[in-house]
Design a protein around this motif. Sequence first.
Motif, PDB file in Angstrom:
ATOM      1  N   ARG A 175      25.632  39.796  58.873  1.00  0.00           N
ATOM      2  CA  ARG A 175      26.188  41.053  60.074  1.00  0.00           C
ATOM      3  C   ARG A 175      26.174  42.345  59.656  1.00  0.00           C
ATOM      4  O   ARG A 175      26.605  43.288  60.185  1.00  0.00           O
ATOM      5  CB  ARG A 175      28.273  41.204  59.644  1.00  0.00           C
ATOM      6  CG  ARG A 175      28.456  40.937  58.092  1.00  0.00           C
ATOM      7  CD  ARG A 175      29.593  40.492  58.110  1.00  0.00           C
ATOM      8  NE  ARG A 175      30.921  41.142  58.845  1.00  0.00           N
ATOM      9  CZ  ARG A 175      31.486  42.191  58.814  1.00  0.00           C
ATOM     10  NH1 ARG A 175      31.269  43.474  58.194  1.00  0.00           N
ATOM     11  NH2 ARG A 175      32.828  42.374  59.365  1.00  0.00           N
ATOM     12  N   ASP A 176      25.144  42.709  59.261  1.00  0.00           N
ATOM     13  CA  ASP A 176      24.988  43.871  58.312  1.00  0.00           C
ATOM     14  C   ASP A 176      22.686  43.410  58.691  1.00  0.00           C
ATOM     15  O   ASP A 176      22.645  43.924  57.533  1.00  0.00           O
ATOM     16  CB  ASP A 176      25.176  43.826  57.657  1.00  0.00           C
ATOM     17  CG  ASP A 176      25.266  45.571  57.143  1.00  0.00           C
ATOM     18  OD1 ASP A 176      24.245  46.203  57.016  1.00  0.00           O
ATOM     19  OD2 ASP A 176      26.572  45.864  56.028  1.00  0.00           O
ATOM     20  N   ALA A 177      22.229  44.225  59.275  1.00  0.00           N
ATOM     21  CA  ALA A 177      21.316  44.461  59.969  1.00  0.00           C
ATOM     22  C   ALA A 177      20.070  45.322  59.504  1.00  0.00           C
ATOM     23  O   ALA A 177      19.702  44.991  58.728  1.00  0.00           O
ATOM     24  CB  ALA A 177      20.756  44.235  60.936  1.00  0.00           C
ATOM     25  N   ALA A 178      20.997  46.653  59.006  1.00  0.00           N
ATOM     26  CA  ALA A 178      20.949  47.582  58.527  1.00  0.00           C
ATOM     27  C   ALA A 178      20.712  46.841  57.440  1.00  0.00           C
ATOM     28  O   ALA A 178      19.847  48.120  55.643  1.00  0.00           O
ATOM     29  CB  ALA A 178      21.683  48.880  58.949  1.00  0.00           C
ATOM     30  N   PHE A 179      21.378  46.719  56.237  1.00  0.00           N
ATOM     31  CA  PHE A 179      21.489  46.298  54.817  1.00  0.00           C
ATOM     32  C   PHE A 179      20.491  45.017  54.685  1.00  0.00           C
ATOM     33  O   PHE A 179      20.106  45.585  53.241  1.00  0.00           O
ATOM     34  CB  PHE A 179      23.518  45.948  54.656  1.00  0.00           C
ATOM     35  CG  PHE A 179      23.418  45.647  52.972  1.00  0.00           C
ATOM     36  CD1 PHE A 179      22.790  46.474  52.152  1.00  0.00           C
ATOM     37  CD2 PHE A 179      23.720  44.071  53.157  1.00  0.00           C
ATOM     38  CE1 PHE A 179      23.504  46.059  50.657  1.00  0.00           C
ATOM     39  CE2 PHE A 179      23.984  44.210  51.473  1.00  0.00           C
ATOM     40  CZ  PHE A 179      23.538  45.120  50.656  1.00  0.00           C
ATOM     41  N   PHE A 180      20.285  44.803  55.182  1.00  0.00           N
ATOM     42  CA  PHE A 180      19.033  43.745  54.725  1.00  0.00           C
ATOM     43  C   PHE A 180      17.795  44.177  55.091  1.00  0.00           C
ATOM     44  O   PHE A 180      17.654  44.341  53.952  1.00  0.00           O
ATOM     45  CB  PHE A 180      18.621  42.702  56.550  1.00  0.00           C
ATOM     46  CG  PHE A 180      17.469  41.510  56.177  1.00  0.00           C
ATOM     47  CD1 PHE A 180      18.631  40.209  55.643  1.00  0.00           C
ATOM     48  CD2 PHE A 180      16.935  41.961  56.910  1.00  0.00           C
ATOM     49  CE1 PHE A 180      17.191  39.490  54.634  1.00  0.00           C
ATOM     50  CE2 PHE A 180      15.613  41.143  56.108  1.00  0.00           C
ATOM     51  CZ  PHE A 180      16.203  39.703  55.046  1.00  0.00           C
ATOM     52  N   ASP A 181      18.101  45.214  56.038  1.00  0.00           N
ATOM     53  CA  ASP A 181      16.218  46.370  56.229  1.00  0.00           C
ATOM     54  C   ASP A 181      16.616  47.094  54.304  1.00  0.00           C
ATOM     55  O   ASP A 181      15.592  47.150  53.700  1.00  0.00           O
ATOM     56  CB  ASP A 181      17.146  47.225  57.114  1.00  0.00           C
ATOM     57  CG  ASP A 181      16.362  46.670  58.632  1.00  0.00           C
ATOM     58  OD1 ASP A 181      15.775  45.284  58.736  1.00  0.00           O
ATOM     59  OD2 ASP A 181      16.750  47.578  59.453  1.00  0.00           O
TER      60      ASP A 181
END
Lengths: 367, 367
Positions: free
Chosen positions: A198-204
Amino acid sequence: MTRDNDPQAALRVDLGNRSYDIDIAPGLIGQSRSYADAIRGERVLVVTNETVGPLYVGAVSAALAESHQVDTLVLPDGEQYKTLDTLEKIYDRLLEGSYGRDATIVALGGGVIGDIAGFAAASYQRGIDFVQVPTTLLAQVDSSVGGKTGVNHALGKNMIGAFHQPTRVLADVDVLETLPAREFAAGMAEVIKYGLIRDAAFFDWLEANMDAINARKPELLIEVIRRSCANKAEVVAADERESGQRALLNLGHTYGHALEAELGYGQWLHGEAVAAGMCMAADTARRLGWLDDAQCERIERVIVAANLPVAPPRELERARIRALMGRDKKVEAGTLRLVLMRDIGSAVVTSDYGDTLDATLTRYFDR
Amino acid sequence: MTRDNDPQAALRVDLGNRSYDIDIAPGLIGQSRSYADAIRGERVLVVTNETVGPLYVGAVSAALAESHQVDTLVLPDGEQYKTLDTLEKIYDRLLEGSYGRDATIVALGGGVIGDIAGFAAASYQRGIDFVQVPTTLLAQVDSSVGGKTGVNHALGKNMIGAFHQPTRVLADVDVLETLPAREFAAGMAEVIKYGLIRDAAFFDWLEANMDAINARKPELLIEVIRRSCANKAEVVAADERESGQRALLNLGHTYGHALEAELGYGQWLHGEAVAAGMCMAADTARRLGWLDDAQCERIERVIVAANLPVAPPRELERARIRALMGRDKKVEAGTLRLVLMRDIGSAVVTSDYGDTLDATLTRYFDR
C-alpha cells in the motif's frame, strides 16, 4: 496527558473507545511517564522471556514501581513455547497472585511474548488491560499493533486467539541495539511488506536507504517504525476484525505460515518465512500478469539487501505445502484466497488465481 | 426471516451488530427453520456431551443437515470437565477437520457445554459463530444468554474466557421433560434471582405459582424462561461487558462460587450454591438494615419451595470461604464488592458492607 514525548513520533490507532497511542522514541521503557494513563489499576504483571528479561526488566520494573505494584513472570524464549501450556503458566501466576480485573499485563518482548501475554490479557477474567513493550523490530512494526493475540496449535499457527487491543504500545528504538542481526532482518520483512501492499513511496525509500537502515541509525529506525505503524494503524482502524482490507497485511503469510509449519516452528524466523513467501506471492502475481519480471527482480533485490531469503528450501514437498496453505484463516467455503500484488504498492485478496499457485509451487520445490 | 415461531415467545437481545434472537417454544431443536439466518457458512460442528447427545443430537443434526455439512463432538458430562484440556479437544477437532472461519459451532447441552463451546468459538481463529441450544433450565434462563463464555481454573471458576455473543439461542421447552429434578431446581435459583434483583412482580408470580412450575407445565415454563431472558436481555443490552449493572446478575454468586470451589466443582450444582449464596447475601443485607426479617424469611421460603438449599454445609471453614470470595472478578483495588438486595426486586453492588460479611460467615459456619 502528562507525557511529553515527541508528538512527531506518536501515532494514534483510532478504534473508538479502544483507541490507543503508539509512542516511538529512544529511552521510553525506563521512563515512568511512558506508562502514565495506560495503566488504570494498582497491580501490574510484567510478562517477559529469559532472553529479554535480563536486559530490560529492571528498567521497566523500576519505572512502573513509581506508581504501581509490580511482579514479573519470565517465560522460555521461542516460537515453540507459544502454546496453550505456556499460556496456562500466565493464568496460574495471575490466579496464584489473586490478580483482579483491574490488573494490567505489560508484555515485554518480541512477537511471541506480545501474542501470548496479549491473549492471556484477552481471556483472563474475560479481559484485562495490557501494554505492549515490543523489543524486536518485528514486534515494533507489526505484531504489537492491531490487537491480534493468540497461541499456536500443533496443526496451525495462531489458530487460537482473540482480538484484544493494548492500551499503549511503547516502541523504544534503543532496545534494537541488542537485537541479533537475523532478528533485525526478520523484522524488515514486514516493513518491506507495507511498501508492497500500500505504500510505493515507502518501498522506494527503503530501496534507497537499506544500507543506513541495516546500520541501525536511530533516526532511520524511527522513520521505519513510524511509517510501518502508520500504515498498519490505518488498515486496522478501517477493519479491526479482518473482514476486508486487513487481510492485505497477510501478503506472503499464507505461503510463509505453511513453510514455518513444515519446517517446524522455530527453525525459520517468521519474517524469514514471510520474505520467501512474498517472493512466492510475487511469482504467482507475475504468472497472472499483475507484476512484470523487472518488478519481481526489484522485490527480490530489496529482500536480499535486507539479508532475507528469497526462496524456501527446495527439498520441502509441494503437496504438503499446498495442504498446509489450505489451513489458512482466509479459506472461505473451502476455497483458499491469496493476497497478491497488482503492482508494487498495491495488493488484493483473490481466489481467481487458477493454476498459477500450482505453477509457483512447481517452480520452488523439486517434488 | 423464514422462521414462523410464535413472535410472542421470541426475544431480541439488542447489541448493535451483535444482536440476536432468543426463541422460546416447544419443538424448536428439530426444525431446520429454527437455525435459518443464524448460520452463515456450510460447515457446522455440534458440540454436546455424553448425557444430552444420545437424546437430542439426532434431531438437531437432521434439522441442520438439510442445509449444512454437520459433524458432532461428544464431550464428557460435568462441571469438572469445564477445563482448558477439554477446550483443547474442541480445537483439535476443528483443526483436524480443517474448519475455516466461516464454520459455526452449535452448543447442545447445559451451561458447561455452552460456556466451553462458546469460548472455543470465541477463540478459534480469533472468533467464529456459534448457536446456543441450551438443554437445561439453568442454561435456558441464564448462561446461554449474554455472551459470557469460558472455562474454570483449579484456582477459580470461569477465570478464563471471553465475551462472545451467539447468533441465536433456541430455548426448546420440550427438552426440559427429561431434566433431572435436581437440575431443574438448580435452574430455578437463577430464575428467583431475577425477581430478587430487578422484578418484584416476577418474584410474587413465582411465589404464587411454584407448585405448577415444579410440575413443569409447558405454558408456565415458557413464561418462566421468557421473563427471565427478558430481564437478562435488558441488563446485557445496557451493559454488555459488565462494567456496571450487569454485575447485579451475580447476586449470590460471590458466595456461591466460593462454596463450589471449596466443595469441589461438581459436588454441588451451580444453582444450589447460588441459592445458598442468595440466602447468605440476604443475611448480609439484613445486617445492613436493607432487608427485614420477614423479607429474608420470604426469600428462604421461595428457595425451599423450589427444592433448593438455604445454607451451605456448616463444616466448611469460614476463613477459606472468605479467601475464595476474594478471588471474585468484582474485586477492585483489592476490595471485594458484593451484590446485595436493598429490597425484594432491587439490588446494588457495594463495598460498604463493613463487618457484616464476617458476621454472616460466622452465622453460617462453625469454625
